[in-house]
Structures are given as C-alpha cells and as structure tokens.
Design an enzyme around this catalytic site. Sequence first.
Site, PDB file in Angstrom:
ATOM      1  N   SER A 136       0.967  -1.402   0.097  1.00 41.29           N
ATOM      2  CA  SER A 136      -0.259  -0.068   0.037  1.00 41.29           C
ATOM      3  C   SER A 136       0.864   1.349  -0.112  1.00 41.29           C
ATOM      4  CB  SER A 136      -0.768  -0.297   1.228  1.00 41.29           C
ATOM      5  OG  SER A 136      -1.550  -1.374   1.368  1.00 41.29           O
TER       6      SER A 136
HETATM    7  N1  SAH Z   1      -0.511  -5.298   4.173  1.00 44.33           N
HETATM    8  C1  SAH Z   1       0.074  -5.400   2.995  1.00 44.33           C
HETATM    9  C2  SAH Z   1      -0.531  -4.909   1.619  1.00 44.33           C
HETATM   10  C3  SAH Z   1      -2.024  -5.884   1.419  1.00 44.33           C
HETATM   11  S1  SAH Z   1      -2.062  -6.157  -0.084  1.00 44.33           S
HETATM   12  C4  SAH Z   1       1.689  -4.706   2.881  1.00 44.33           C
HETATM   13  O1  SAH Z   1       1.900  -4.157   3.909  1.00 44.33           O
HETATM   14  O2  SAH Z   1       2.374  -5.237   1.952  1.00 44.33           O
HETATM   15  C5  SAH Z   1      -3.569  -7.354   0.165  1.00 44.33           C
HETATM   16  C6  SAH Z   1      -3.069  -8.864   0.524  1.00 44.33           C
HETATM   17  O3  SAH Z   1      -4.417  -9.510   1.128  1.00 44.33           O
HETATM   18  C7  SAH Z   1      -2.620  -9.653  -0.644  1.00 44.33           C
HETATM   19  O4  SAH Z   1      -1.193 -10.103  -0.525  1.00 44.33           O
HETATM   20  C8  SAH Z   1      -3.607 -10.597  -0.707  1.00 44.33           C
HETATM   21  O5  SAH Z   1      -3.023 -11.821  -1.516  1.00 44.33           O
HETATM   22  C9  SAH Z   1      -4.020 -10.854   0.518  1.00 44.33           C
HETATM   23  N2  SAH Z   1      -5.329 -11.323   0.842  1.00 44.33           N
HETATM   24  C10 SAH Z   1      -6.468 -11.420   0.194  1.00 44.33           C
HETATM   25  N3  SAH Z   1      -7.396 -12.148   0.571  1.00 44.33           N
HETATM   26  C11 SAH Z   1      -7.011 -12.604   1.805  1.00 44.33           C
HETATM   27  C12 SAH Z   1      -7.456 -13.538   2.755  1.00 44.33           C
HETATM   28  N4  SAH Z   1      -8.777 -14.120   2.591  1.00 44.33           N
HETATM   29  N5  SAH Z   1      -6.872 -13.918   3.698  1.00 44.33           N
HETATM   30  C13 SAH Z   1      -5.654 -13.398   3.824  1.00 44.33           C
HETATM   31  N6  SAH Z   1      -5.241 -12.513   2.896  1.00 44.33           N
HETATM   32  C14 SAH Z   1      -5.537 -12.169   1.625  1.00 44.33           C
END
Ligand code: SAH
Length: 240
Positions: free
Chosen positions: A89
């Site tokens: 992000s």
């Molecule tokens: N917090 C992260 C950015 C988030 S991107 C950082 O600091 O880099 C969103 C992430 O959520 C992605 O990697 C995606 O694979 C994950 N995601 C999507 N659905 C999910 C779920 N049901 N459980 C866990 N992770 C999930």
Amino acid sequence: MCRVQRVWQWLVIAALTATACGQRPVASSEFEATRQRMVQRQLRERGIKDERVLAAMGKVPREEFVPADERGDAYEDGPLPIGYGQTISQPYIVAFMTEQLRPKRGDRVLEIGTGSGYQAAILGELVAEVYTIEIVEPLAKNAEATLQRLGYKNVHVKVGDGYKGWPEGAPFNAVIVTCAPDKVPQSLVEQLKDDGRMVIPVGEQFAQQLYVLEKKNGQLKESVTLPVRFVPMVREAEQR
Ligand code: SAH
C-alpha cells in the site's frame, strides 16, 4: 605518473565504470534521507499526527519490502507491485490506518493480508505482538523471511484465509484488514476484544470505504473515514 596518481586514476575509472554499468548500489543513507522526506511531505504535511506512528514510518526500511527492481521507488507516493497481482500500500494509507488503530505498546494485533509484510513491521514497532495472515503462500513465506532478517521477532505470519481470523491467537486488542471484503467478517468481530478497534476497507472491487469499528460493551460503533482501493479479500475456495 607517481604511485599515488596511479591509484587515484584507478579509483576514478572504477567508480565511473560502476556508474556507467548502473551498478552503483543505493546507499542506505540515501534511503534514510528519502524516508525522512516521505514522512515530512506525505505524512506530516497531510495530517498524520501520532508521533509514534511517524517514528515507526521513519524507521522501517520500506525498500526491504519491495522487489529489487522497485527499490528506487520505495518512497514514492503510491502503491507498488509485489508480485502475484498484489501490491504494497501507499505509505500514507499505511500511516493513516495505523493511526486510526490507536496502537498501544502492550497490544496484540491481528492483520489480514500480510502482502510484503511492511504494515506488519510498522505494527511490530508499535505493539507487543502482531499476528498476520496471508492467503498467497509464496508472499507469506517471502514476508516472513524479510521480517526475520530485519529482526521482527514479535510478528507471527500464517498462511491461510484471513476471513476466519486466527482463533487460537484471539482475542485481539485491534484488527487491521488490508484487503477488502464485501462485508465485515463476523469471525473478526468475535475475535476483537471489548474496547478494541478494527480498521477495514469494505465494498465493491477497487472502490471501498475505510471503516473504523469500535467495540463497546459488545456493540459496534462505526465511522467511515476515506474512500480507498484495496485488492478484494479472496476466499480459500475461490483461490484454488
Ligand atoms: N499489508 C500489505 C498489503 C496488502 S495487499 C503490505 O503491507 O504489503 C493485500 C493482501 O491481502 C494480498 O497479499 C492478498 O493476497 C491478501 N489477501 C487477499 N485475500 C485474503 C484472505 N482471505 N486472507 C488473507 N490474505 C488475503
């Protein structure tokens, strides 16, 4: 030519060759300066006030959480690709969500969507224990390795579907969700302690509102903060 001149000539040629070949590594002090500029321009000047959050954003090396070919852009004002169609992000969003969470030193925090592990590292600077879940296994493993290398012993990474939360680790003082479900998962509400806060983007694909939910005597008080754009929260069954 005397020996000293020859050594100087050699050093100059070596430096020029390295620069011409694009091999000059970006020194960590250069990242330090860009990181502090990011904190000032992207965070302080846009209204982030919590000094602990600002200090954590000024300390965690974001360049370590992005792919090697993105390092030069690590402090740009936007998200960056981290592979598997996912992104790290924008720094402002990380700081804003962290501030809204009102992290306290002794807290145990749950994060859904580890991604690169950057948000987890920021939380690791601010609270006692961080539990973070990522559904894409290689991302989880990569984040875990980065966090270990940087010494974040209080961040625990798990591969799985964050929709269900982390029942063995519950209850949590705070929950932060960095992917967007279409409604707030009930399991996450149940795993939040009373007087706890949840920061979560909710809505349709790539157009959500960022909610702050506060649990008081078992009831949720909600407020809407910003329009945001997160990747959707996928479910285990969809991913397979
Ligand atoms: N917090 C992260 C950015 C988030 S991107 C950082 O600091 O880099 C969103 C992430 O959520 C992605 O990697 C995606 O694979 C994950 N995601 C999507 N659905 C999910 C779920 N049901 N459980 C866990 N992770 C999930």
